[in-house]
Design a protein around this motif. Structure first.
Motif, short mmCIF file in Angstrom:
data_model
loop_
_atom_site.label_atom_id
_atom_site.label_comp_id
_atom_site.label_asym_id
_atom_site.label_seq_id
_atom_site.Cartn_x
_atom_site.Cartn_y
_atom_site.Cartn_z
N GLU A 183 0.79 -1.22 0.00
CA GLU A 183 0.00 0.00 0.00
C GLU A 183 0.83 1.28 0.00
N HIS A 184 1.99 1.28 0.65
CA HIS A 184 2.75 2.52 0.76
C HIS A 184 4.26 2.25 0.71
N ALA A 185 5.00 3.28 0.37
CA ALA A 185 6.46 3.22 0.38
C ALA A 185 6.97 4.31 1.31
N ILE A 186 8.09 4.02 1.97
CA ILE A 186 8.73 5.02 2.83
C ILE A 186 10.08 5.32 2.21
N ARG A 187 10.33 6.62 2.07
CA ARG A 187 11.58 7.05 1.43
C ARG A 187 12.00 8.39 2.00
N THR A 203 3.77 3.23 12.46
CA THR A 203 4.72 2.22 12.93
C THR A 203 5.83 2.03 11.90
N ALA A 204 5.49 1.99 10.63
CA ALA A 204 6.50 1.84 9.58
C ALA A 204 7.45 3.03 9.56
N LEU A 205 6.92 4.24 9.74
CA LEU A 205 7.78 5.42 9.79
C LEU A 205 8.72 5.36 11.00
#
Length: 177
Positions: free
Chosen positions: A8-12, A112-114
């Protein structure tokens, strides 16, 4: 920097092109999360354009480090972190200066992912502990942090927001990967 992603999402790492998206999430989240804490007039006056200008300067300076969560090309969350700004902490202590997820994306694991991505970055830079400040009356945010291993460390300060004097408490946790 390791890039994290899910279906659903990407962190960059944030770029200057993310300034408006970061400001939009910032304003929308403040208006929802702080509606019963911060004066309504202050929240109503928050402005994405002004915020984007500030974020462009921040992102250009490179301090603090900012990661964004992106879904379908849109910034839906972000986290800003770096060395602790508190003088009374050891040098291996970092600080999460802010973390926000747009209200429609709450409780989907983005925060949480961040936090995990920031922890990986901080660990790689040699930090062993991390702190953050949160409004004492923001019980939802405090619960989020406590569930991730943070504990109130006894430090507090009073800040002024929109003419209201509010208390912030500091939470501390370990940098874990």
């Amino acid at each position: 920097m390791k890039i994290s992603s899910s279906l659903e999402h990407a962190i960059r790492p944030a770029t200057t092109g993310d300034a408006k998206g970061i400001a939009t999430v910032h304003v929308d989240t403040w208006r929802e999360a702080y509606k019963d804490i911060v004066p309504r007039e202050y929240l109503a006056a928050l402005d994405v354009v002004t915020g984007a200008e500030r974020w462009l300067k921040t992102l250009t300076s490179g301090t603090p480090h900012v990661l964004v969560a992106v879904e379908n090309g849109t910034v839906v969350g972000w986290i800003a972190f770096g060395p602790s700004r508190d003088n009374n902490l050891e040098s291996r202590c970092a600080e999460i200066e802010a973390i926000y997820v747009a209200p429609p994306f709450w409780k989907r694991g983005i925060g949480t992912a961040l936090m995990s991505a920031a922890s990986e970055n901080l660990y790689a830079k040699g930090y062993s502990a991390v702190t953050l400040w949160v409004l004492k009356d923001n019980e939802s945010a405090q619960s989020f942090y406590v569930q991730r291993g943070f504990q109130i460390d006894g430090s507090a300060k009073v800040i002024e927001i929109g003419g209201a004097w509010l208390t912030e408490v500091r939470l501390k946790g370990s940098v874990v990967v």
